[in-house]
Design a protein around this motif. Sequence first.
Motif, PDB file in Angstrom:
ATOM      1  N   GLY A  88     -26.392  -1.520  -8.814  1.00  0.00           N
ATOM      2  CA  GLY A  88     -26.646  -2.849  -9.342  1.00  0.00           C
ATOM      3  C   GLY A  88     -25.593  -3.882  -8.981  1.00  0.00           C
ATOM      4  N   LEU A  89     -24.930  -3.689  -7.850  1.00  0.00           N
ATOM      5  CA  LEU A  89     -23.900  -4.647  -7.449  1.00  0.00           C
ATOM      6  C   LEU A  89     -24.517  -5.994  -7.080  1.00  0.00           C
ATOM      7  CD1 LEU A  89     -21.495  -2.486  -5.251  1.00  0.00           C
ATOM      8  CD2 LEU A  89     -21.330  -3.043  -7.680  1.00  0.00           C
ATOM      9  N   ASN A  90     -23.731  -7.041  -7.224  1.00  0.00           N
ATOM     10  CA  ASN A  90     -24.146  -8.384  -6.859  1.00  0.00           C
ATOM     11  C   ASN A  90     -23.675  -8.757  -5.456  1.00  0.00           C
ATOM     12  OD1 ASN A  90     -25.149 -11.132  -7.402  1.00  0.00           O
ATOM     13  ND2 ASN A  90     -22.983 -11.657  -7.253  1.00  0.00           N
ATOM     14  N   ARG A  91     -22.536  -8.189  -5.038  1.00  0.00           N
ATOM     15  CA  ARG A  91     -21.932  -8.593  -3.761  1.00  0.00           C
ATOM     16  C   ARG A  91     -21.181  -7.420  -3.148  1.00  0.00           C
ATOM     17  NH1 ARG A  91     -18.834 -11.702  -0.452  1.00  0.00           N
ATOM     18  NH2 ARG A  91     -16.607 -11.771  -0.743  1.00  0.00           N
ATOM     19  N   ILE A  92     -21.261  -7.322  -1.832  1.00  0.00           N
ATOM     20  CA  ILE A  92     -20.469  -6.364  -1.067  1.00  0.00           C
ATOM     21  C   ILE A  92     -19.768  -7.171   0.022  1.00  0.00           C
ATOM     22  CG2 ILE A  92     -20.477  -4.263   0.327  1.00  0.00           C
ATOM     23  CD1 ILE A  92     -23.272  -3.683  -0.826  1.00  0.00           C
ATOM     24  N   PHE A  93     -18.514  -6.861   0.264  1.00  0.00           N
ATOM     25  CA  PHE A  93     -17.804  -7.516   1.356  1.00  0.00           C
ATOM     26  C   PHE A  93     -17.077  -6.466   2.174  1.00  0.00           C
ATOM     27  CE2 PHE A  93     -14.474  -7.179  -1.767  1.00  0.00           C
ATOM     28  CZ  PHE A  93     -13.299  -7.028  -1.036  1.00  0.00           C
ATOM     29  N   ALA A  94     -16.687  -6.873   3.362  1.00  0.00           N
ATOM     30  CA  ALA A  94     -15.939  -5.984   4.254  1.00  0.00           C
ATOM     31  C   ALA A  94     -14.986  -6.832   5.076  1.00  0.00           C
ATOM     32  CB  ALA A  94     -16.891  -5.220   5.174  1.00  0.00           C
ATOM     33  N   THR A  95     -13.882  -6.218   5.459  1.00  0.00           N
ATOM     34  CA  THR A  95     -12.934  -6.886   6.343  1.00  0.00           C
ATOM     35  C   THR A  95     -12.823  -6.073   7.633  1.00  0.00           C
ATOM     36  OG1 THR A  95     -11.022  -5.713   5.413  1.00  0.00           O
ATOM     37  CG2 THR A  95     -11.598  -7.835   4.425  1.00  0.00           C
ATOM     38  N   THR A  96     -12.613  -6.786   8.724  1.00  0.00           N
ATOM     39  CA  THR A  96     -12.403  -6.126  10.010  1.00  0.00           C
ATOM     40  C   THR A  96     -11.311  -6.870  10.776  1.00  0.00           C
ATOM     41  OG1 THR A  96     -14.041  -7.477  11.170  1.00  0.00           O
ATOM     42  CG2 THR A  96     -14.822  -5.406  10.237  1.00  0.00           C
ATOM     43  N   LEU A  97     -10.652  -6.141  11.632  1.00  0.00           N
ATOM     44  CA  LEU A  97      -9.775  -6.805  12.592  1.00  0.00           C
ATOM     45  C   LEU A  97     -10.677  -7.576  13.551  1.00  0.00           C
ATOM     46  CD1 LEU A  97      -7.370  -3.801  13.275  1.00  0.00           C
ATOM     47  CD2 LEU A  97      -6.885  -5.830  11.879  1.00  0.00           C
ATOM     48  N   SER A  98     -10.288  -8.782  13.921  1.00  0.00           N
ATOM     49  CA  SER A  98     -11.179  -9.629  14.724  1.00  0.00           C
ATOM     50  C   SER A  98     -11.534  -9.008  16.070  1.00  0.00           C
ATOM     51  CB  SER A  98     -10.564 -11.009  14.925  1.00  0.00           C
ATOM     52  OG  SER A  98      -9.363 -10.906  15.667  1.00  0.00           O
ATOM     53  N   ARG A  99     -10.708  -8.121  16.586  1.00  0.00           N
ATOM     54  CA  ARG A  99     -10.981  -7.504  17.893  1.00  0.00           C
ATOM     55  C   ARG A  99     -11.917  -6.302  17.793  1.00  0.00           C
ATOM     56  NH1 ARG A  99      -7.922  -3.063  17.588  1.00  0.00           N
ATOM     57  NH2 ARG A  99      -5.986  -3.227  16.410  1.00  0.00           N
ATOM     58  N   LEU A 148      -7.917 -11.371  10.483  1.00  0.00           N
ATOM     59  CA  LEU A 148      -8.743 -10.522   9.640  1.00  0.00           C
ATOM     60  C   LEU A 148     -10.025 -11.283   9.315  1.00  0.00           C
ATOM     61  CD1 LEU A 148      -8.656  -7.769   8.169  1.00  0.00           C
ATOM     62  CD2 LEU A 148      -7.786  -8.992   6.183  1.00  0.00           C
ATOM     63  N   LEU A 149     -11.163 -10.719   9.680  1.00  0.00           N
ATOM     64  CA  LEU A 149     -12.456 -11.345   9.421  1.00  0.00           C
ATOM     65  C   LEU A 149     -13.063 -10.796   8.142  1.00  0.00           C
ATOM     66  CD1 LEU A 149     -14.087 -11.279  12.969  1.00  0.00           C
ATOM     67  CD2 LEU A 149     -12.643 -13.046  11.938  1.00  0.00           C
ATOM     68  N   TYR A 150     -13.660 -11.683   7.360  1.00  0.00           N
ATOM     69  CA  TYR A 150     -14.385 -11.298   6.146  1.00  0.00           C
ATOM     70  C   TYR A 150     -15.875 -11.480   6.394  1.00  0.00           C
ATOM     71  CZ  TYR A 150     -10.562 -10.674   2.855  1.00  0.00           C
ATOM     72  OH  TYR A 150      -9.474 -10.188   2.191  1.00  0.00           O
ATOM     73  N   HIS A 151     -16.642 -10.484   5.966  1.00  0.00           N
ATOM     74  CA  HIS A 151     -18.098 -10.550   5.977  1.00  0.00           C
ATOM     75  C   HIS A 151     -18.583 -10.208   4.574  1.00  0.00           C
ATOM     76  CE1 HIS A 151     -17.551 -10.289  10.313  1.00  0.00           C
ATOM     77  NE2 HIS A 151     -18.803 -10.672  10.443  1.00  0.00           N
ATOM     78  N   GLY A 152     -19.691 -10.805   4.157  1.00  0.00           N
ATOM     79  CA  GLY A 152     -20.211 -10.527   2.825  1.00  0.00           C
ATOM     80  C   GLY A 152     -21.728 -10.478   2.815  1.00  0.00           C
ATOM     81  N   LEU A 153     -22.238  -9.819   1.793  1.00  0.00           N
ATOM     82  CA  LEU A 153     -23.682  -9.710   1.585  1.00  0.00           C
ATOM     83  C   LEU A 153     -23.947  -9.753   0.095  1.00  0.00           C
ATOM     84  CD1 LEU A 153     -26.549  -9.176   2.724  1.00  0.00           C
ATOM     85  CD2 LEU A 153     -26.012  -6.725   2.642  1.00  0.00           C
ATOM     86  N   LEU A 154     -24.836 -10.659  -0.318  1.00  0.00           N
ATOM     87  CA  LEU A 154     -25.229 -10.777  -1.716  1.00  0.00           C
ATOM     88  C   LEU A 154     -26.527 -10.016  -1.950  1.00  0.00           C
ATOM     89  CD1 LEU A 154     -24.633 -14.610  -2.189  1.00  0.00           C
ATOM     90  CD2 LEU A 154     -23.070 -12.719  -2.742  1.00  0.00           C
ATOM     91  N   ARG A 155     -26.690  -9.533  -3.173  1.00  0.00           N
ATOM     92  CA  ARG A 155     -27.918  -8.806  -3.489  1.00  0.00           C
ATOM     93  C   ARG A 155     -29.148  -9.679  -3.240  1.00  0.00           C
ATOM     94  NH1 ARG A 155     -29.083  -5.679  -8.964  1.00  0.00           N
ATOM     95  NH2 ARG A 155     -27.461  -7.096  -9.604  1.00  0.00           N
TER      96      ARG A 155
END
Length: 178
Positions: free
Chosen positions: A116-127, A159-166
């Motif tokens: 039942g999460l509302n948001r998931i995020f992830a970080t990656t190195l830009s390369r 550092l890149l951030y990506h996110g996804l909402l429910r």
Amino acid sequence: MISTARLFLEPVTPEDAGEIRRLAGDEAVARSALNIPHPFEEGMAEAWINGLKPGDVVLAIRQKGEDTLIGMIGLIRDEENDSAELSYWIGRPYWGRGFAGEAANAVVEYAFRSLGLNRIFATTLSRNSASIRVLEKAGFAPEGCLRRHVKHWGQFEDLLYHGLLRAEYEEEFGEDRQ
């Protein structure tokens, strides 16, 4: 346990420590990930497993028909905010076969539908273009770049951030994710 067409994902156990050390200890794997030490010394995997928090979802990725660990995937939860950080890695012998994407899709579905999460995020190195592709294919949107934010192996990196909402997930994938 979570099952996909080619994989099953199950909670990591102390018995997985040797395979984690072998696969994550590969210089190429550690170089592409932010939080994998190199060299990956004896006892580090055991300490990491023993330090996991009860609310976190940390899963060994295994191929169906085999019992060999090929990687890890996890959600580090922020229960107060109904969110989690997604992280994953795949051992180099298994790169290029779509396993990271398959595991990520399954864990995202589990996070929204079962946790039942509302948001998931992830970080990656830009390369790390392979990881960025995994996130984009799983429906994540770019949220920003922290320029020269981390020092990784002696070099400052973006550092890149990506996110996804429910709500975005449900709009794009509805009831049928696979």
